[in-house]
Write a protein that holds these residues in place. Structure first.
Motif, mmCIF file in Angstrom:
data_model
loop_
_atom_site.group_PDB
_atom_site.id
_atom_site.type_symbol
_atom_site.label_atom_id
_atom_site.label_comp_id
_atom_site.label_asym_id
_atom_site.label_seq_id
_atom_site.Cartn_x
_atom_site.Cartn_y
_atom_site.Cartn_z
ATOM 1 N N HIS A 85 7.615 -7.587 -52.250
ATOM 2 C CA HIS A 85 7.186 -6.898 -51.040
ATOM 3 C C HIS A 85 8.347 -6.255 -50.293
ATOM 4 C CE1 HIS A 85 3.549 -9.154 -51.957
ATOM 5 N NE2 HIS A 85 2.917 -8.354 -51.147
ATOM 6 N N ILE A 86 9.514 -6.881 -50.334
ATOM 7 C CA ILE A 86 10.676 -6.272 -49.696
ATOM 8 C C ILE A 86 11.191 -5.108 -50.528
ATOM 9 C CG2 ILE A 86 13.094 -6.653 -49.078
ATOM 10 C CD1 ILE A 86 12.343 -9.465 -48.220
ATOM 11 N N GLU A 87 11.283 -5.309 -51.836
ATOM 12 C CA GLU A 87 11.867 -4.285 -52.694
ATOM 13 C C GLU A 87 11.003 -3.037 -52.778
ATOM 14 O OE1 GLU A 87 14.030 -4.386 -57.027
ATOM 15 O OE2 GLU A 87 14.387 -5.949 -55.534
ATOM 16 N N GLN A 88 9.708 -3.177 -52.664
ATOM 17 C CA GLN A 88 8.855 -1.991 -52.605
ATOM 18 C C GLN A 88 9.278 -1.087 -51.455
ATOM 19 O OE1 GLN A 88 4.884 -3.748 -52.430
ATOM 20 N NE2 GLN A 88 4.405 -2.870 -54.421
ATOM 21 N N LEU A 89 9.508 -1.671 -50.282
ATOM 22 C CA LEU A 89 9.908 -0.886 -49.107
ATOM 23 C C LEU A 89 11.288 -0.266 -49.304
ATOM 24 C CD1 LEU A 89 8.700 -3.321 -46.283
ATOM 25 C CD2 LEU A 89 7.561 -1.233 -47.079
ATOM 26 N N VAL A 90 12.192 -1.041 -49.900
ATOM 27 C CA VAL A 90 13.545 -0.539 -50.131
ATOM 28 C C VAL A 90 13.523 0.647 -51.092
ATOM 29 C CG1 VAL A 90 15.798 -1.118 -51.119
ATOM 30 C CG2 VAL A 90 14.646 -2.753 -49.611
ATOM 31 N N VAL A 96 13.982 8.978 -50.459
ATOM 32 C CA VAL A 96 14.432 10.046 -49.555
ATOM 33 C C VAL A 96 15.926 9.953 -49.271
ATOM 34 C CG1 VAL A 96 12.179 10.304 -48.464
ATOM 35 C CG2 VAL A 96 13.830 8.693 -47.494
ATOM 36 N N LYS A 97 16.595 8.961 -49.843
ATOM 37 C CA LYS A 97 18.023 8.789 -49.594
ATOM 38 C C LYS A 97 18.859 8.885 -50.870
ATOM 39 C CE LYS A 97 17.716 6.085 -45.341
ATOM 40 N NZ LYS A 97 18.102 4.827 -44.642
ATOM 41 N N LEU A 98 18.211 9.134 -51.995
ATOM 42 C CA LEU A 98 18.918 9.190 -53.270
ATOM 43 C C LEU A 98 19.809 10.428 -53.330
ATOM 44 C CD1 LEU A 98 19.134 7.755 -56.079
ATOM 45 C CD2 LEU A 98 17.466 9.460 -56.880
ATOM 46 N N ASP A 101 25.215 11.470 -56.552
ATOM 47 C CA ASP A 101 26.161 10.426 -56.980
ATOM 48 C C ASP A 101 25.431 9.120 -57.288
ATOM 49 O OD1 ASP A 101 28.309 12.112 -56.748
ATOM 50 O OD2 ASP A 101 28.947 11.371 -54.783
ATOM 51 N N ALA A 102 24.476 8.756 -56.432
ATOM 52 C CA ALA A 102 23.719 7.524 -56.645
ATOM 53 C C ALA A 102 22.878 7.626 -57.918
ATOM 54 C CB ALA A 102 22.833 7.220 -55.448
ATOM 55 N N CYS A 103 22.298 8.789 -58.142
ATOM 56 C CA CYS A 103 21.491 8.998 -59.351
ATOM 57 C C CYS A 103 22.350 8.829 -60.601
ATOM 58 C CB CYS A 103 20.864 10.389 -59.312
ATOM 59 S SG CYS A 103 19.627 10.659 -60.602
ATOM 60 N N GLU A 187 12.358 11.957 -58.283
ATOM 61 C CA GLU A 187 11.388 13.026 -58.014
ATOM 62 C C GLU A 187 10.752 12.891 -56.632
ATOM 63 O OE1 GLU A 187 8.646 12.812 -61.248
ATOM 64 O OE2 GLU A 187 10.016 13.797 -62.680
ATOM 65 N N GLY A 188 11.128 11.851 -55.899
ATOM 66 C CA GLY A 188 10.597 11.657 -54.550
ATOM 67 C C GLY A 188 9.138 11.238 -54.519
#
Length: 242
Positions: A85-90, A96-98, A101-103, A187-188
């Motif tokens: 439940h926490i990781e879904q939100l994260v 929207v924050k990717l 560099d992170a990709c 892909e957002g």
């Protein structure tokens, strides 16, 4: 080396050996054995064992000694529930924050997982599995939550590590789910990312019986067992100098 650093080193070394099943569930351990295994003195090792006892990965029984706790299915399932439940939100926030560099970091982790999968390198594959999930918390500025979860995830992570030792459960399934999840995030696609996160973290529920059947002596379900954690005083007595 300062004593505080020795204590932390001893804690991490012993915990890693428990998590990685070098010290197998249900096995008796002794203070002297640990001292020899990790080349650290009595006091830091004793303090580390007391700390691990509080976390529930060690159990001390009067006149019997101290044992590596078995994997608590009830605790693991509850930890999985919280993490899902926490990781879904994260992960949804990560869509929207990717950054580019992170990709690239995610893609590198997946490539490394493929390499370690081919080599059947359990330790590094698991490490990269952790890195993949941890990166979502990092890019959303939620690393503190990740650290909190690691305290709750003790039995869940032991379960996940054990999964890698089951021949029927292919590592490629984990990699495939990571690839699909990363695609949705890049892909957002918030809804798809949420669904795939839930699907990925349900793997434990779907596969737990396979592990129980292969390693029946490694598990206990405390939802059906009356158990009382030992008091710190008992732990101190167990590991105190004679």
């Amino acid at each position: 080396m300062m004593i505080v650093n020795q204590q932390e080193y001893a804690y991490r070394e012993i915990r890693d050996r428990i998590m990685n099943l070098i010290y197998e569930p249900g096995v008796r351990i002794s203070l002297k054995q640990i001292e020899n295994d990790i080349s650290v003195g009595r006091t830091p090792v004793r303090e580390a064992l007391i700390r691990l006892g509080r976390e529930g990965v060690l159990e001390t029984f009067p006149q019997r000694g101290t044992y590596i706790s078995k994997i608590d299915l009830h605790s693991a399932i509850n930890a999985r529930y919280i993490r899902e439940h926490i990781e879904q939100l994260v992960v949804m926030e990560a869509t929207v924050k990717l950054t580019d560099d992170a990709c690239e970091r995610f893609e590198q982790i997946v490539r490394q997982q493929i390499t370690f999968s081919k080599k059947k390198d359990h330790e590094h594959f698991f490490e990269k599995d952790e890195d993949f999930h941890r990166t979502f918390y990092e890019i959303t500025d939620k690393l503190e939550i990740w650290d909190w979860l690691q305290i709750l995830n003790t039995h869940l992570n032991r379960f996940r590590w054990l999964r890698l030792r089951v021949k029927e459960l292919q590592w490629e399934k984990i990699i495939s789910q990571h690839v699909n999840l990363l695609k949705a995030v890049s892909e957002g696609d918030v809804d798809e990312a949420k669904f795939l996160t839930s699907q990925h973290l349900h793997m434990m529920i779907n596969e737990k019986q396979v592990l129980i059947d292969q390693f029946p002596d490694y598990f206990i379900d405390r939802s059906s067992v009356s158990f009382q954690m030992p008091e710190d005083l008992k732990l101190y007595e167990q590991f105190s100098e004679k």
